[in-house]
Design an enzyme around this catalytic site. Structure first.
Site: not given
Ligand code: FUB
Length: 447
Positions: A34, A208
């Protein structure tokens, strides 16, 4: 401070002094995910989440397990420094202890302060029943960051992203199935407007990880979206930071190795744009242990984004007098060239390049040979039957820099030969196997 937190700090201090070398994955001593890249002053800082492997009593097996954040910085995109842990779950007053849910963060600079935004599970469920978002504030980009006592009210979800428009108005974006946005107050820790769902994005498939930036008056809302089975990076453009947006294209296709998530950020640094993202190269069998990557990003003249192909070579220049990891190649021949882990029991040892048939080749771009004449090259190699390598520059048929006969051995050996000629400055490097004797290369270095 708990013993585990103290040990993590000490570990980070040790790593800090080691220094990390560019190419992909960017971070080579631990999992990282991320990435939120930011340009602060004359450096790039990457705020990343930190995957660890769940064990009995530590996190949920088979799922994301994340207890802290690290920040990394570089002034040349090749040499990266790990500034260590900046926030730990058990040092944030509102986070449920040992919830291992420190997911994707972001950081922004305003009025002399650095604001670090991160999602996690609150211990008080009146804030949110799942995730909410909090802030920690520092005077320097690497911290120390002081967490706010409570999360931002009225935010339910993950993946915070902050954008400050030219008029000084700040916006917070986050996701929970859809992508939400709201204005932030000048204090950067409270919402100034009711959250809205950002409109005209795809209805089907999870969205997301929002990341918004502005270029030439156009607002680019970029986000991972599951159009098929796993996430790919897409973008939509608009005239206003809160939309509406028009879905415009794909920035990066799904991970070829099947990593379900991708999460990214986009920056301009010294006139070049870059995409930071993650795949699971150090953990091919478990895609919740990810590693951050970076590649150059280019725009078409009409402002649309050219699709980015993930590379091993990544970004930054490699000095000829450092260990050149050919397995992080720019291109390889269709036949007879592949990579493999050096040690499958410890994948952080990295990879080796394996050439196995006459004419097989590997190309490694952007090697800086400098101005001072280099006289020799050393190769760490393993060739049971004794292979013969040739190094060229400028092209597969370009000038030969060195001929390297390797004696047969079942052990790794350092082979050093004199250079036949020297070509100064920036060159692309080509290494070719001249016979059919399988030859593995760990690295090569010019002196
Ligand atoms: O790293 C955990 C989650 O996975 C993140 O918050 C999302 O964006 C995905 O990458």
């Amino acid at each position: 401070m708990r013993k585990s937190v103290l040990l993590a700090c000490l570990h980070a201090l040790l790593i800090n002094s080691v220094g990390l070398k560019g190419q992909n994955p960017l971070i080579r001593h631990q999992f990282s995910a991320d990435p939120s890249a930011r340009v602060f002053g004359d450096k790039v800082y990457v705020y990343a989440s930190h995957d660890i492997l769940a064990t009995e009593g530590r996190g949920r097996m088979g799922w994301f397990c994340m207890e802290d954040y690290h920040v990394f910085s570089s002034s040349n995109l090749t040499d990266w420094t790990d500034h260590g842990m900046i926030i730990h779950q058990n040092n944030v007053p509102w986070v449920k202890p040992d919830s291992y849910s420190m997911w994707a963060p972001d950081c922004i600079f305003r009025n002399g302060k650095y604001y670090f935004y991160f999602p996690s599970t609150p211990k008080d469920t009146s804030y949110a029943r799942g995730f909410t978002v909090g802030v920690a504030i520092a005077d320097k980009p690497e911290g120390p960051f002081i967490p706010q006592p409570a999360p931002i009210l009225n935010v339910r979800g993950i993946d915070p992203n902050v954008f400050i428009d030219k008029d000084g108005q700040a916006y917070l974006y986050w996701s929970q199935g859809n992508i939400y946005g709201a204005k932030l107050k000048e204090n950067m820790v409270e919402l100034a407007s009711e959250p809205v769902v950002l409109g005209n994005l795809p209805d089907k498939g999870l969205k997301e990880g929002p990341y918004l930036f502005e270029r030439n008056g156009t607002y680019y809302l970029t986000y991972p979206h599951v159009e098929n089975k796993t996430e790919r990076l897409e973008y939509a453009i608009g005239d206003n930071p809160l939309g509406p947006f028009k879905v415009t294209g794909v920035i990066m296709d799904e991970s070829p190795a099947g990593c379900w998530t991708n999460h990214h950020s986009i920056i301009q640094f010294k006139d070049q744009w870059y995409l930071f993202y993650h795949h699971n190269d150090y953990s091919p069998a478990f895609d919740k242990a990810r590693s951050i990557m970076a590649d150059s990003l280019f725009f078409n003249t009409d402002g649309t984004i050219k699709k980015v192909l993930p590379s091993y070579r990544g970004i930054g220049v490699t000095n000829a007098n450092t260990q050149i990891q050919l397995d992080r190649y720019s291109r390889i021949s269709d036949k007879g060239a592949s990579i493999a882990f050096l040690d499958t029991a410890n994948k952080f040892q990295g990879w080796k390049m394996v050439l196995e048939s006459a004419g097989a080749w590997v190309q490694y771009n952007s090697v800086d040979y400098g101005k001072k004449k280099l006289k020799s090259v050393t190769v760490r190699t393993l060739s049971p039957a004794g292979g013969h390598l040739q190094i060229r520059v400028q092209g597969i048929d370009g000038p030969v820099l060195a001929d390297i006969p390797i004696s047969a051995s079942n052990e790794w050996q350092l082979v050093k030969v004199s250079l036949l000629r020297f070509k100064p400055g920036m060159q692309n490097l080509f290494v070719i196997l001249k016979d059919n004797h399988q030859t593995a290369i760990d690295w090569m270095r010019f002196e």
